[in-house]
Write an enzyme that holds these catalytic residues in place. Structure first.
Site, PDB file in Angstrom:
ATOM      1  N   LYS A 151      49.130  36.717  31.400  1.00 25.76           N
ATOM      2  CA  LYS A 151      48.593  36.001  32.430  1.00 25.76           C
ATOM      3  C   LYS A 151      49.297  34.852  33.070  1.00 25.76           C
ATOM      4  O   LYS A 151      49.736  33.981  32.255  1.00 25.76           O
ATOM      5  CB  LYS A 151      47.006  35.611  32.079  1.00 25.76           C
ATOM      6  CG  LYS A 151      46.086  35.349  33.170  1.00 25.76           C
ATOM      7  CD  LYS A 151      44.785  34.950  32.646  1.00 25.76           C
ATOM      8  CE  LYS A 151      43.738  34.827  33.792  1.00 25.76           C
ATOM      9  NZ  LYS A 151      42.533  34.899  33.343  1.00 25.76           N
ATOM     10  N   SER A 228      39.367  37.572  35.783  1.00 22.48           N
ATOM     11  CA  SER A 228      40.663  37.054  36.520  1.00 22.48           C
ATOM     12  C   SER A 228      42.197  37.505  35.619  1.00 22.48           C
ATOM     13  O   SER A 228      43.086  37.340  36.263  1.00 22.48           O
ATOM     14  CB  SER A 228      40.758  35.613  36.830  1.00 22.48           C
ATOM     15  OG  SER A 228      40.734  34.892  35.383  1.00 22.48           O
ATOM     16  N   SER A 252      36.594  36.934  31.976  1.00 20.47           N
ATOM     17  CA  SER A 252      37.599  37.312  32.656  1.00 20.47           C
ATOM     18  C   SER A 252      38.669  38.215  32.050  1.00 20.47           C
ATOM     19  O   SER A 252      39.515  39.036  32.364  1.00 20.47           O
ATOM     20  CB  SER A 252      38.437  35.952  33.071  1.00 20.47           C
ATOM     21  OG  SER A 252      38.022  35.525  34.245  1.00 20.47           O
TER      22      SER A 252
END
Length: 524
Positions: A151, A228, A252
């Protein structure tokens, strides 16, 4: 079967290409057969029904410009014809489309279509940087040659952290060291495949990004991927990485795992070092990861997690609360209840008096207060840099004063104590999200976010570990889609969008949850 086209077919095909080039949604709607049986498939998945196809077209913002290179027709009868066309996108490459046309009262319409587009070098909605691999791990180890999508909130040496925003990326320095979690994975033999997209500053649960677009959700085409950790999850779901390294502050990891049918874990707060991670709300931020199976989820845990503290003897008791299930949509609640029953969970009323709306508001206020202290100065210095949704959250966070932030912190500690007491030595079974993955309608996404936070705030406020499992596809189980005795899906039956089951336990019981997850998914 004939090769000459029936009357009117080519005129309809020309009208279709004209409407496609102009993104004329009304004309395209008229040229696709009405009703629930119309089909459209591509590399990202299958859409079933005229309404689902129309919603997809309305959200995609038009198709890439192209021209037809070849058209071949195989006429089945006077009212049905198969059309195969070679297409050439103006941006390069070649594709194909196969369409089944049928003549109805209003003329020729498409009853089924499959689109094959040229494969991009990499999907910029999923990846910001892609290598082959980007960073090579140790030559040996428990994760040797497993690939990781990192990420874009973690430091990767030699790269900049983009945090989902091009302005942030432009001002970032090249990292000289890996984030602690990345370093541990490399030492165990894993390779970093690339840096995956994220929602801006990780302040979202949808997986949409105003700058890089929305990553595909292969398990629920036309629906959001969840954020996210959206890029990390999509890379795993698409088979482009084995492990998606992410973060979970308000859900997330849990949300994209649920929306995309993946396994995921949000770890006990502080269990995995956040060194080298761009923060959002430090007292809630945790490291997590996603995989396609429970065995690999646990193998990554063996690398990243500390040993569990002493645990009660025997298998933990699973419990399910009807009061908590009521916070999910009826279809999601029913599927999770079926899973809980099959797993032997005991019904409990201990959660009946919990006000999750109040708890979620405590979470929202404290998270917002911390997020503004972490990034408020940058947001003020870069007006217009954020997409509308994330900008709106930061604008709300800017209005949370220190007194409100401190009061929320006090409430959080009280709630945390209550949560540890409520969970005890049990494992709580609850929906990972309030609904299946929604469509990318901004008006609906905020409502879905609010509803989902009422469920995800339980682990967030308590600093508790939470493992998300996809609903089993074993046809013998009551929550699976219809199958025949041989295990083949019933013809014409539409698979429901994924639903995630969340298992929550007391702080530090991460490894026990991973072991339980392997047991519950064995043979599924």
């Amino acid at each position: 079967m004939r090769t000459d086209p029936p009357p009117g077919l080519l005129a309809a095909l020309r009208a279709y290409e004209t409407a496609l080039a102009a993104d004329d949604l009304d004309a395209l709607d008229r040229l696709f057969a009405p009703g629930p049986d119309t089909l459209r498939g591509d590399a990202t998945g299958l859409l079933v029904g005229h309404d689902e196809i129309a919603a997809f077209r309305g959200a995609r913002g038009g198709a890439p410009a192209r021209r037809l290179v070849e058209v071949h027709v195989r006429t089945l009868d006077d009212d049905h014809a198969l059309v195969l066309a070679v297409t050439e996108p103006l941006g390069g490459g070649r594709g194909q489309q196969t369409q089944l046309w049928e003549r109805g009262a209003a003329g020729w319409v498409v009853a089924a279509a499959h689109v094959h587009a040229p494969a991009p070098a990499f999907d910029a909605r999923v990846w910001r940087v892609l290598g082959g691999p980007l960073v090579v791990g140790a030559t040996a180890g428990s994760l040797a040659r497993r690939t990781v999508a990192v990420k874009d909130m973690f430091a990767v040496a030699g790269q900049r952290v983009g945090a989902g925003n091009p302005t942030w990326l432009a001002g970032a320095s090249v990292e000289t060291r890996h984030a602690a979690a990345v370093d541990r994975l490399l030492a165990a033999g894993a390779d970093v495949r690339g840096v995956a997209r994220t929602d801006e500053l990780a302040y979202s649960l949808a997986g949409t990004n105003a700058h890089s677009g929305t990553a595909p959700n292969p398990r629920a085409p036309g629906r959001v991927p969840g954020g996210s950790s959206s890029g990390s999850a999509a890379a795993v779901a698409l088979g482009q990485a084995d492990v998606g390294l992410g973060t979970d502050t308000g859900g997330s990891v849990r949300v994209p795992a649920s929306y995309q049918g993946l396994h995921g874990i949000r770890t006990t707060h502080g269990a995995v070092a956040t060194t080298g991670l761009v923060p959002l709300a430090p007292t809630f931020d945790t490291v997590g990861w996603l995989t396609r199976d429970a065995d690999l989820l646990a193998a990554v845990g063996d690398v990243l997690l500390p040993p569990d503290p002493a645990q009660p003897a025997g298998s933990p008791r699973l419990v399910v609360s009807r009061a908590l299930l009521a916070h999910a949509d009826a279809d999601v609640a029913a599927r999770v209840a079926a899973f809980a029953e099959h797993a032997g969970a005991t019904s409990t009323d201990r959660w009946d008096d919990v006000d999750l709306a109040d708890w979620a508001e405590v979470f929202r206020v404290r998270q917002g207060w911390e997020a503004w202290r972490a990034h408020g100065a940058w947001v003020r210095a870069h007006p217009g840099a954020l997409g509308a949704d994330v900008a709106g959250r930061f604008a709300a966070a800017a209005g949370i004063d220190d007194d409100a932030g401190a009061a929320a912190a006090v409430r959080r500690e009280s709630i945390r104590d209550r949560l540890v007491e409520l969970v005890g030595d049990d494992v709580l079974v609850l929906p990972a999200t309030s609904s299946v993955a929604p469509r990318p309608d901004p008006r609906a996404l905020d409502a879905v976010r609010t509803a989902t936070l009422r469920l995800t705030c339980i682990a967030g406020l308590g600093g508790l570990p939470a493992v998300t499992l996809p609903m089993p596809l074993d046809p013998r189980r009551p929550d699976g889609p219809p199958h025949d005795p041989a295990g083949f899906p019933a013809v014409g039956t539409r698979a429901a969008p994924p639903v995630g089951v969340c298992l929550v336990a007391a702080p530090g019981r991460d490894r026990a949850l991973l072991t339980l997850a392997r047991h519950l998914t064995a043979g599924a």
